[in-house]
Design a protein around this motif. Structure first.
Motif, PDB file in Angstrom:
ATOM      1  N   LEU A 177       0.807  -1.224   0.000  1.00  0.00           N
ATOM      2  CA  LEU A 177       0.000   0.000   0.000  1.00  0.00           C
ATOM      3  C   LEU A 177       0.837   1.269   0.000  1.00  0.00           C
ATOM      4  O   LEU A 177       0.282   2.371  -0.071  1.00  0.00           O
ATOM      5  N   SER A 178       2.154   1.160   0.082  1.00  0.00           N
ATOM      6  CA  SER A 178       3.016   2.312   0.349  1.00  0.00           C
ATOM      7  C   SER A 178       3.805   2.765  -0.878  1.00  0.00           C
ATOM      8  O   SER A 178       4.182   1.966  -1.735  1.00  0.00           O
ATOM      9  N   ASP A 179       4.080   4.067  -0.910  1.00  0.00           N
ATOM     10  CA  ASP A 179       4.977   4.640  -1.905  1.00  0.00           C
ATOM     11  C   ASP A 179       6.423   4.607  -1.430  1.00  0.00           C
ATOM     12  O   ASP A 179       7.346   4.484  -2.235  1.00  0.00           O
ATOM     13  N   LEU A 180       6.626   4.746  -0.139  1.00  0.00           N
ATOM     14  CA  LEU A 180       7.958   4.751   0.460  1.00  0.00           C
ATOM     15  C   LEU A 180       7.928   3.894   1.722  1.00  0.00           C
ATOM     16  O   LEU A 180       7.007   4.025   2.534  1.00  0.00           O
ATOM     17  N   VAL A 181       8.927   3.036   1.867  1.00  0.00           N
ATOM     18  CA  VAL A 181       9.038   2.179   3.040  1.00  0.00           C
ATOM     19  C   VAL A 181      10.426   2.347   3.631  1.00  0.00           C
ATOM     20  O   VAL A 181      11.421   2.372   2.911  1.00  0.00           O
ATOM     21  N   LYS A 182      10.473   2.466   4.954  1.00  0.00           N
ATOM     22  CA  LYS A 182      11.750   2.510   5.669  1.00  0.00           C
ATOM     23  C   LYS A 182      11.751   1.399   6.708  1.00  0.00           C
ATOM     24  O   LYS A 182      10.787   1.234   7.454  1.00  0.00           O
ATOM     25  N   ALA A 183      12.824   0.619   6.763  1.00  0.00           N
ATOM     26  CA  ALA A 183      12.968  -0.435   7.766  1.00  0.00           C
ATOM     27  C   ALA A 183      14.409  -0.452   8.231  1.00  0.00           C
ATOM     28  O   ALA A 183      15.313   0.016   7.529  1.00  0.00           O
ATOM     29  N   ALA A 201      15.141  -6.134   0.971  1.00  0.00           N
ATOM     30  CA  ALA A 201      14.731  -4.789   0.551  1.00  0.00           C
ATOM     31  C   ALA A 201      14.413  -4.759  -0.940  1.00  0.00           C
ATOM     32  O   ALA A 201      13.428  -4.132  -1.369  1.00  0.00           O
ATOM     33  N   ALA A 202      15.223  -5.444  -1.739  1.00  0.00           N
ATOM     34  CA  ALA A 202      14.993  -5.483  -3.183  1.00  0.00           C
ATOM     35  C   ALA A 202      13.673  -6.178  -3.508  1.00  0.00           C
ATOM     36  O   ALA A 202      12.954  -5.768  -4.432  1.00  0.00           O
ATOM     37  N   ARG A 203      13.336  -7.219  -2.759  1.00  0.00           N
ATOM     38  CA  ARG A 203      12.055  -7.898  -3.006  1.00  0.00           C
ATOM     39  C   ARG A 203      10.896  -6.981  -2.657  1.00  0.00           C
ATOM     40  O   ARG A 203       9.880  -6.961  -3.363  1.00  0.00           O
ATOM     41  N   TRP A 204      11.024  -6.220  -1.559  1.00  0.00           N
ATOM     42  CA  TRP A 204       9.968  -5.268  -1.213  1.00  0.00           C
ATOM     43  C   TRP A 204       9.743  -4.279  -2.343  1.00  0.00           C
ATOM     44  O   TRP A 204       8.610  -3.878  -2.600  1.00  0.00           O
ATOM     45  N   LEU A 205      10.816  -3.867  -3.004  1.00  0.00           N
ATOM     46  CA  LEU A 205      10.681  -2.902  -4.086  1.00  0.00           C
ATOM     47  C   LEU A 205       9.786  -3.450  -5.194  1.00  0.00           C
ATOM     48  O   LEU A 205       9.092  -2.681  -5.864  1.00  0.00           O
ATOM     49  N   THR A 206       9.766  -4.762  -5.378  1.00  0.00           N
ATOM     50  CA  THR A 206       8.923  -5.362  -6.417  1.00  0.00           C
ATOM     51  C   THR A 206       7.455  -5.412  -6.020  1.00  0.00           C
ATOM     52  O   THR A 206       6.598  -5.695  -6.860  1.00  0.00           O
ATOM     53  N   LEU A 207       7.157  -5.155  -4.746  1.00  0.00           N
ATOM     54  CA  LEU A 207       5.772  -5.238  -4.278  1.00  0.00           C
ATOM     55  C   LEU A 207       4.983  -3.956  -4.534  1.00  0.00           C
ATOM     56  O   LEU A 207       3.767  -3.935  -4.334  1.00  0.00           O
ATOM     57  N   GLY A 208       5.664  -2.869  -4.907  1.00  0.00           N
ATOM     58  CA  GLY A 208       4.924  -1.652  -5.222  1.00  0.00           C
ATOM     59  C   GLY A 208       5.545  -0.334  -4.831  1.00  0.00           C
ATOM     60  O   GLY A 208       5.330   0.669  -5.525  1.00  0.00           O
ATOM     61  N   PRO A 209       6.304  -0.239  -3.729  1.00  0.00           N
ATOM     62  CA  PRO A 209       6.864   1.064  -3.353  1.00  0.00           C
ATOM     63  C   PRO A 209       7.831   1.598  -4.407  1.00  0.00           C
ATOM     64  O   PRO A 209       8.487   0.828  -5.118  1.00  0.00           O
ATOM     65  N   ALA A 210       7.928   2.927  -4.475  1.00  0.00           N
ATOM     66  CA  ALA A 210       8.922   3.545  -5.358  1.00  0.00           C
ATOM     67  C   ALA A 210      10.288   3.598  -4.701  1.00  0.00           C
ATOM     68  O   ALA A 210      11.305   3.636  -5.395  1.00  0.00           O
ATOM     69  N   VAL A 211      10.309   3.614  -3.360  1.00  0.00           N
ATOM     70  CA  VAL A 211      11.559   3.715  -2.611  1.00  0.00           C
ATOM     71  C   VAL A 211      11.502   2.769  -1.418  1.00  0.00           C
ATOM     72  O   VAL A 211      10.499   2.747  -0.689  1.00  0.00           O
ATOM     73  N   VAL A 212      12.562   2.008  -1.209  1.00  0.00           N
ATOM     74  CA  VAL A 212      12.736   1.205   0.005  1.00  0.00           C
ATOM     75  C   VAL A 212      14.055   1.628   0.640  1.00  0.00           C
ATOM     76  O   VAL A 212      15.106   1.587  -0.011  1.00  0.00           O
ATOM     77  N   ILE A 213      13.988   2.032   1.894  1.00  0.00           N
ATOM     78  CA  ILE A 213      15.158   2.539   2.618  1.00  0.00           C
ATOM     79  C   ILE A 213      15.451   1.612   3.782  1.00  0.00           C
ATOM     80  O   ILE A 213      14.534   1.181   4.496  1.00  0.00           O
ATOM     81  N   VAL A 214      16.718   1.320   3.993  1.00  0.00           N
ATOM     82  CA  VAL A 214      17.149   0.473   5.113  1.00  0.00           C
ATOM     83  C   VAL A 214      18.168   1.248   5.938  1.00  0.00           C
ATOM     84  O   VAL A 214      19.186   1.719   5.408  1.00  0.00           O
ATOM     85  N   THR A 215      17.886   1.383   7.231  1.00  0.00           N
ATOM     86  CA  THR A 215      18.835   2.000   8.152  1.00  0.00           C
ATOM     87  C   THR A 215      19.665   0.909   8.806  1.00  0.00           C
ATOM     88  O   THR A 215      19.167  -0.181   9.099  1.00  0.00           O
ATOM     89  N   ARG A 216      20.951   1.253   9.079  1.00  0.00           N
ATOM     90  CA  ARG A 216      21.882   0.252   9.605  1.00  0.00           C
ATOM     91  C   ARG A 216      22.653   0.792  10.808  1.00  0.00           C
ATOM     92  O   ARG A 216      23.826   0.470  10.999  1.00  0.00           O
ATOM     93  N   GLY A 217      21.968   1.592  11.622  1.00  0.00           N
ATOM     94  CA  GLY A 217      22.598   2.125  12.822  1.00  0.00           C
ATOM     95  C   GLY A 217      23.837   2.940  12.493  1.00  0.00           C
ATOM     96  O   GLY A 217      23.818   3.828  11.625  1.00  0.00           O
ATOM     97  N   GLY A 218      24.928   2.620  13.152  1.00  0.00           N
ATOM     98  CA  GLY A 218      26.169   3.340  12.940  1.00  0.00           C
ATOM     99  C   GLY A 218      26.792   3.139  11.579  1.00  0.00           C
ATOM    100  O   GLY A 218      27.760   3.840  11.222  1.00  0.00           O
TER     101      GLY A 218
END
Length: 304
Positions: A177-183, A201-218
């Motif tokens: 349902l999202s245009d942008l996802v952050k995890a 993250a790449a698989r999520w991009l195929t589900l519909g969002p235009a942007v998938v962002i992943v944070t990795r702490g430090g």
């Protein structure tokens, strides 16, 4: 053609409020207004965005504390009218400042009218804990039908999401349902154990969002789009605690991006701004995101 109806708010955030009771060995407990979606709304308001939060708050001392905190920043607080106890979380900090959580929370959001907005953000337990999660997802579908864009941060709490397969299904429903996802990398590692984070993250991009962002702490953050990938490092800072860091990142990201399909250059700038906001937040106690002036300061503003 009729003129479009102006939005009542720039952004609507949907999700839980939680009273974070911070517990550090040898020190008195410290209550802080919290909850990932509430932190995002607070951060957006501090950055000058007209923001509303649809949530649940009890008519109790913790509810009064959280409402006053949000309204002081300019957040319009909306509730579903149910008098339920304000959720709490015992937040225990280890010697490095990293936080662990013990929750007492229910999410029973009832169908509620929402303001007109250009963007809706959903996060955390509100997207997976029933029965309120089904209502939240319905609101996302209605917002998209009305022309709003949607963002999502699962902010997974393993002890509260129940059986993993059901949690994955609920999260992926929101991703669709999202245009942008952050995890975070920890979110993805829990949801898809043994799978490389970038692959998930790449698989999520195929589900519909235009942007998938992943944070990795430090280790910074990266973003995937159909046009490519961009990365940013985490600014160096002294960590006091990590409470609210991801939420501060999300607020600054949404405040910076004006389109659901940004160019790679615009996305790189947004990632750097969001990483700077998170760095300011971890340099001081509690979920205390920066103001617009602090974020714009050449040195990142005061960190105390």
């Amino acid at each position: 053609m009729a003129e479009p109806t102006p939005a009542d708010v720039d952004l609507l955030v949907i999700g839980e409020c939680v009273a974070d009771i911070v517990r550090t060995p040898g020190l008195p407990d410290r209550p802080h207004p919290g909850g990932s979606p509430a932190n995002v709304a607070y951060g957006l308001a501090r950055l000058g965005r007209r923001t509303a939060l649809l949530t649940q708050l009890g008519e109790d001392l913790y509810g009064e504390l959280i409402r006053a905190h949000l309204e002081a920043a300019g957040v319009t607080v909306l509730t579903d009218g149910q008098d339920v106890p304000t959720p709490t979380a015992i937040v225990t900090l280890d010697p490095t400042g990293s936080a662990s959580y013990e929750f007492a929370i229910d999410w029973t959001l009832a169908p509620t009218p929402t303001p007109r907005t250009r963007h809706v953000h959903l996060g955390s337990l509100a997207s997976v804990q029933e029965p309120g999660a089904a209502v939240a997802r319905r609101l996302l579908r209605e917002a998209r039908a009305a022309g709003a864009t949607v963002s999502y941060d699962p902010n997974v709490r393993p002890g509260l999401v129940g059986e993993r397969a059901a949690a994955v299904a609920a999260v992926e429903h929101c991703v669709v349902l999202s245009d942008l996802v952050k995890a975070s990398d920890e979110d993805l590692a829990f949801l898809y154990p043994g799978v490389p984070v970038r692959d998930s993250a790449a698989r999520w991009l195929t589900l519909g969002p235009a942007v998938v962002i992943v944070t990795r702490g430090g280790d910074g953050a990266f973003a995937l789009t159909a046009d490519g990938e961009v990365r940013t490092d985490a600014p160096r800072t002294t960590v006091v605690d990590t409470v609210g860091a991801g939420d501060s990142f999300m607020s600054a990201l949404l405040a910076t991006l004006d389109t659901p399909r940004p160019s790679l250059d615009a996305l790189t700038t947004a990632l750097r701004t969001a990483a700077a906001a998170a760095a300011i937040t971890v340099s001081r106690a509690g979920a205390n995101p920066p103001t617009a002036a602090e974020l714009a300061a050449p040195d990142g503003g005061p960190h105390g």
